[in-house]
Enzyme design. Structure first.
Site, PDB file in Angstrom:
ATOM      1  N   ARG A 121     -30.164   8.576   9.078  1.00  0.00           N
ATOM      2  CA  ARG A 121     -29.440   9.469   9.972  1.00  0.00           C
ATOM      3  C   ARG A 121     -27.994   9.005  10.089  1.00  0.00           C
ATOM      4  NH1 ARG A 121     -29.118   9.272  16.212  1.00  0.00           N
ATOM      5  NH2 ARG A 121     -27.875  11.136  16.561  1.00  0.00           N
TER       6      ARG A 121
ATOM      7  N   HIS B  81     -21.025  13.172  16.757  1.00  0.00           N
ATOM      8  CA  HIS B  81     -21.355  11.905  17.408  1.00  0.00           C
ATOM      9  C   HIS B  81     -20.054  11.315  17.961  1.00  0.00           C
ATOM     10  CE1 HIS B  81     -24.580   8.540  17.483  1.00  0.00           C
ATOM     11  NE2 HIS B  81     -23.570   8.095  18.216  1.00  0.00           N
TER      12      HIS B  81
ATOM     13  N   GLU C 235     -26.331  13.044  22.235  1.00  0.00           N
ATOM     14  CA  GLU C 235     -26.132  12.549  23.605  1.00  0.00           C
ATOM     15  C   GLU C 235     -24.963  13.190  24.346  1.00  0.00           C
ATOM     16  OE1 GLU C 235     -25.873   8.292  23.481  1.00  0.00           O
ATOM     17  OE2 GLU C 235     -27.948   8.049  22.890  1.00  0.00           O
TER      18      GLU C 235
ATOM     19  N   ASN D  32     -33.101   9.838  22.132  1.00  0.00           N
ATOM     20  CA  ASN D  32     -32.662   8.453  21.977  1.00  0.00           C
ATOM     21  C   ASN D  32     -33.159   7.684  23.180  1.00  0.00           C
ATOM     22  OD1 ASN D  32     -31.311   9.324  19.738  1.00  0.00           O
ATOM     23  ND2 ASN D  32     -29.252   9.064  20.592  1.00  0.00           N
TER      24      ASN D  32
ATOM     25  N   TYR E 290     -33.529   3.875  24.976  1.00  0.00           N
ATOM     26  CA  TYR E 290     -33.195   2.451  25.030  1.00  0.00           C
ATOM     27  C   TYR E 290     -33.885   1.731  26.180  1.00  0.00           C
ATOM     28  CZ  TYR E 290     -29.905   3.231  21.322  1.00  0.00           C
ATOM     29  OH  TYR E 290     -29.374   3.550  20.101  1.00  0.00           O
TER      30      TYR E 290
ATOM     31  N   GLU F  30     -33.015   7.608  18.004  1.00  0.00           N
ATOM     32  CA  GLU F  30     -32.468   6.247  18.141  1.00  0.00           C
ATOM     33  C   GLU F  30     -33.372   5.428  19.038  1.00  0.00           C
ATOM     34  OE1 GLU F  30     -28.388   5.890  19.563  1.00  0.00           O
ATOM     35  OE2 GLU F  30     -27.765   7.541  18.270  1.00  0.00           O
TER      36      GLU F  30
HETATM   37  C1  GBH Z   1     -26.370   5.360  21.919  1.00  0.00           C
HETATM   38  O1  GBH Z   1     -25.859   5.513  23.190  1.00  0.00           O
HETATM   39  C2  GBH Z   1     -25.368   5.931  20.968  1.00  0.00           C
HETATM   40  O2  GBH Z   1     -25.824   7.135  20.408  1.00  0.00           O
HETATM   41  C3  GBH Z   1     -24.950   4.987  19.888  1.00  0.00           C
HETATM   42  O3  GBH Z   1     -23.800   5.448  19.291  1.00  0.00           O
HETATM   43  C4  GBH Z   1     -24.809   3.592  20.462  1.00  0.00           C
HETATM   44  O4  GBH Z   1     -24.264   2.684  19.545  1.00  0.00           O
HETATM   45  C5  GBH Z   1     -26.179   3.137  20.871  1.00  0.00           C
HETATM   46  O5  GBH Z   1     -26.769   4.053  21.734  1.00  0.00           O
HETATM   47  C6  GBH Z   1     -26.215   1.776  21.522  1.00  0.00           C
HETATM   48  O6  GBH Z   1     -25.546   1.762  22.729  1.00  0.00           O
HETATM   49  O7  GBH Z   1     -29.451   2.071  32.400  1.00  0.00           O
HETATM   50  O8  GBH Z   1     -30.239   4.127  33.119  1.00  0.00           O
HETATM   51  O9  GBH Z   1     -27.923   3.654  33.344  1.00  0.00           O
HETATM   52  C7  GBH Z   1     -26.479   4.774  24.190  1.00  0.00           C
HETATM   53  C8  GBH Z   1     -26.710   5.591  25.391  1.00  0.00           C
HETATM   54  C9  GBH Z   1     -26.757   5.700  27.669  1.00  0.00           C
HETATM   55  C10 GBH Z   1     -28.118   4.083  26.569  1.00  0.00           C
HETATM   56  C11 GBH Z   1     -26.867   4.947  28.929  1.00  0.00           C
HETATM   57  C12 GBH Z   1     -28.266   3.333  27.830  1.00  0.00           C
HETATM   58  C13 GBH Z   1     -28.175   3.438  30.151  1.00  0.00           C
HETATM   59  C14 GBH Z   1     -28.893   4.280  31.104  1.00  0.00           C
HETATM   60  N1  GBH Z   1     -26.875   4.813  26.556  1.00  0.00           N
HETATM   61  N2  GBH Z   1     -28.093   4.197  28.935  1.00  0.00           N
HETATM   62  S1  GBH Z   1     -29.140   3.463  32.603  1.00  0.00           S
END
Ligand code: GBH
Length: 444
Positions: free
Chosen positions: A75, A118, A163, A293, A295, A351
């Site tokens: 991707r 992106h 996102e 995505n 995390y 992701e």
């Molecule tokens: C992604 O964004 C991106 O798509 C990518 O480009 C980036 O490199 C990758 O992740 C790593 O960061 O703890 O509940 O406040 C990450 C999006 C949004 C993930 C906010 C963590 C925290 C939510 N992020 N989120 S919270």
């Protein structure tokens, strides 16, 4: 031991600004991320994407790495300012890069999964108001149409936006991403125009072009939990869930914005005049899959200091190098919620991954146990979810390479391949070796 079906798609992911470098090559003009990263104080250490992983010049080598991983799919995203360096001005040389990349991948039997946007908005578009301007939808459509026309033959699946929460809320409300504004009205307007442009691109692709590759959108979702049973913490959690998840899920899958959040944003001075008749029908146009995505989970408590009355609470979970909770069980609950409340579309985890403080050893190895275990835990969860009929069709590990981690610069390494940014040499980490094992055996 759990098995993945033969047709489950294993992949890895990147994005254009984070890896390409070559910001002045072949007619590319600046994006808002060039401008932002060159503004003192915005990115850690003053890092920029000027060189990044120099992937633009080293993509053949990077395809070799992808091949060696044994994955089914890769991707990546397209840098809009390479393709349209000026308004209305198409740059075939910029597009040629993505054609070469996708064609080479296909020759190797690796399926290209392409994200149109992106986050690297052309600076020229920003100067005309960027995503706050409803006109942005037309600029995006011109870009999207060209990509469909030139690349559909060599692309397996399309994502319109990655996102939109990050673009709108981090870029226009929290101000920590480009372009660094802090204006709630602008942020919700940006979110709306992003979603509209998604709907319009899907409609154009399916109804006008009558093309048939799967097309969808990717949202970043974090399941939200209140830090206690106190009413105030519940309310705070509900606000944060509305801000992060529901403001995007609801329009895409239910064709409406959540009323409680409209009331909250209204209280904070927002109007909704930017929503026109018919917009929400377009935003909720059926797609072919839903990209998530994932995390981490969020633990939230009440705070009188924030306009939405929330703050992140201290949690005792194990954490990644970003300080994010490692929370595969909550990932599981998230998928159930998406299934129950929102959609039965095929789900792709577009992701998932983790940053850790990696150490490159003298023998060229990186023993990234933390990342390895993070990936294992989430893949075990997916295998279990699929046994329960949750219909997750693919998994993209973020990221193929250590890269420009936005406001964190090069300090945070998400790669399963280590990049020495002085020499541009790549080193496959232990997590990548483990991933390859899982992919080959289709078993965990
Ligand atoms: C992604 O964004 C991106 O798509 C990518 O480009 C980036 O490199 C990758 O992740 C790593 O960061 O703890 O509940 O406040 C990450 C999006 C949004 C993930 C906010 C963590 C925290 C939510 N992020 N989120 S919270």
């Amino acid at each position: 031991m759990q098995r993945f079906k033969e047709d489950f798609i294993f992949g890895t992911a990147t994005s254009s600004y984070q890896i390409e470098g070559a910001v002045n090559e072949a007619g590319r003009t600046p994006s808002i991320w060039d401008t932002f990263s060159l503004t003192p104080g915005k990115v850690n250490n003053g890092d920029t994407g000027d060189v990044a992983c120099d992937h633009y010049n080293r993509f053949e080598e990077d395809i070799e790495i992808i091949k060696s991983l044994g994955v089914d799919s890769y991707r990546f995203s397209i840098a809009w300012p390479r393709v349209f360096p000026h308004e209305g001005q198409y740059n075939p040389e910029g597009m040629a890069f993505y054609k070469r990349l996708a064609t080479r991948l296909k020759e190797e039997g690796i399926r290209p999964f392409v994200t149109l946007y992106h986050w690297d908005l052309p600076q020229w578009a920003y100067e005309k108001g960027g995503w706050t301007n409803r006109e942005s939808i037309n600029w995006f459509m011109e870009f999207a149409e060209k990509c469909f026309e030139e690349l559909d033959d060599v692309v397996d699946m399309w994502i319109t936006h990655n996102e939109p929460w990050c673009v709108a809320m981090l870029g226009y409300y929290e101000g920590v991403h480009a372009p660094g504004h802090q204006n709630l009205q602008e942020a919700i307007q940006v979110a709306h125009h992003l979603l509209l442009s998604h709907g319009m691109a899907v409609q154009y692709y399916k109804e006008t072009l009558k093309k048939d590759k799967p097309i969808g959108i990717t949202l970043n979702l974090s399941p939200v939990y209140p830090a206690s049973v106190e009413e105030m913490d519940y309310t705070a959690a509900q606000h944060f869930d509305g801000y992060l998840n529901r403001w995007f899920l609801d329009p895409v899958f239910k064709g409406s914005y959540p009323e409680d959040m409209k009331a909250l944003y209204g209280k904070n001075g927002c109007d909704f005049d930017f929503i026109h008749d018919g917009d929400l029908e377009l935003i909720s146009i059926p797609c072919d899959f839903f990209g998530i995505n994932f995390y981490n989970r969020a633990l939230i408590e009440a705070s009188a200091d924030h306009p939405f009355l929330y703050q992140h609470a201290e949690s005792d979970y194990p954490k990644t190098g970003m300080g994010w909770d490692i929370s595969p069980n909550e990932f599981r609950e998230l998928i159930y919620r998406v299934r129950e409340d929102y959609t039965r579309l095929p789900i792709f985890i577009t992701e998932n991954g983790a940053a850790f403080d990696d150490q490159l050893e003298e023998d060229g190895t990186v023993k990234d146990e933390g990342r390895k275990s993070y990936v294992e835990q989430h893949l075990e969860t997916i295998a279990a979810l699929n046994e329960e009929g949750m219909g997750i069709q693919g998994y993209y590990l973020w990221s193929l390479l250590d890269n420009f981690e936005w406001a964190f610069g090069y300090d945070k390494r998400f790669g399963i391949t280590y990049v020495d940014f002085k020499t541009q040499k790549r080193y496959v980490k232990d997590s990548a070796k483990r991933y390859t094992e899982i992919v080959r055996a289709r078993t965990i």
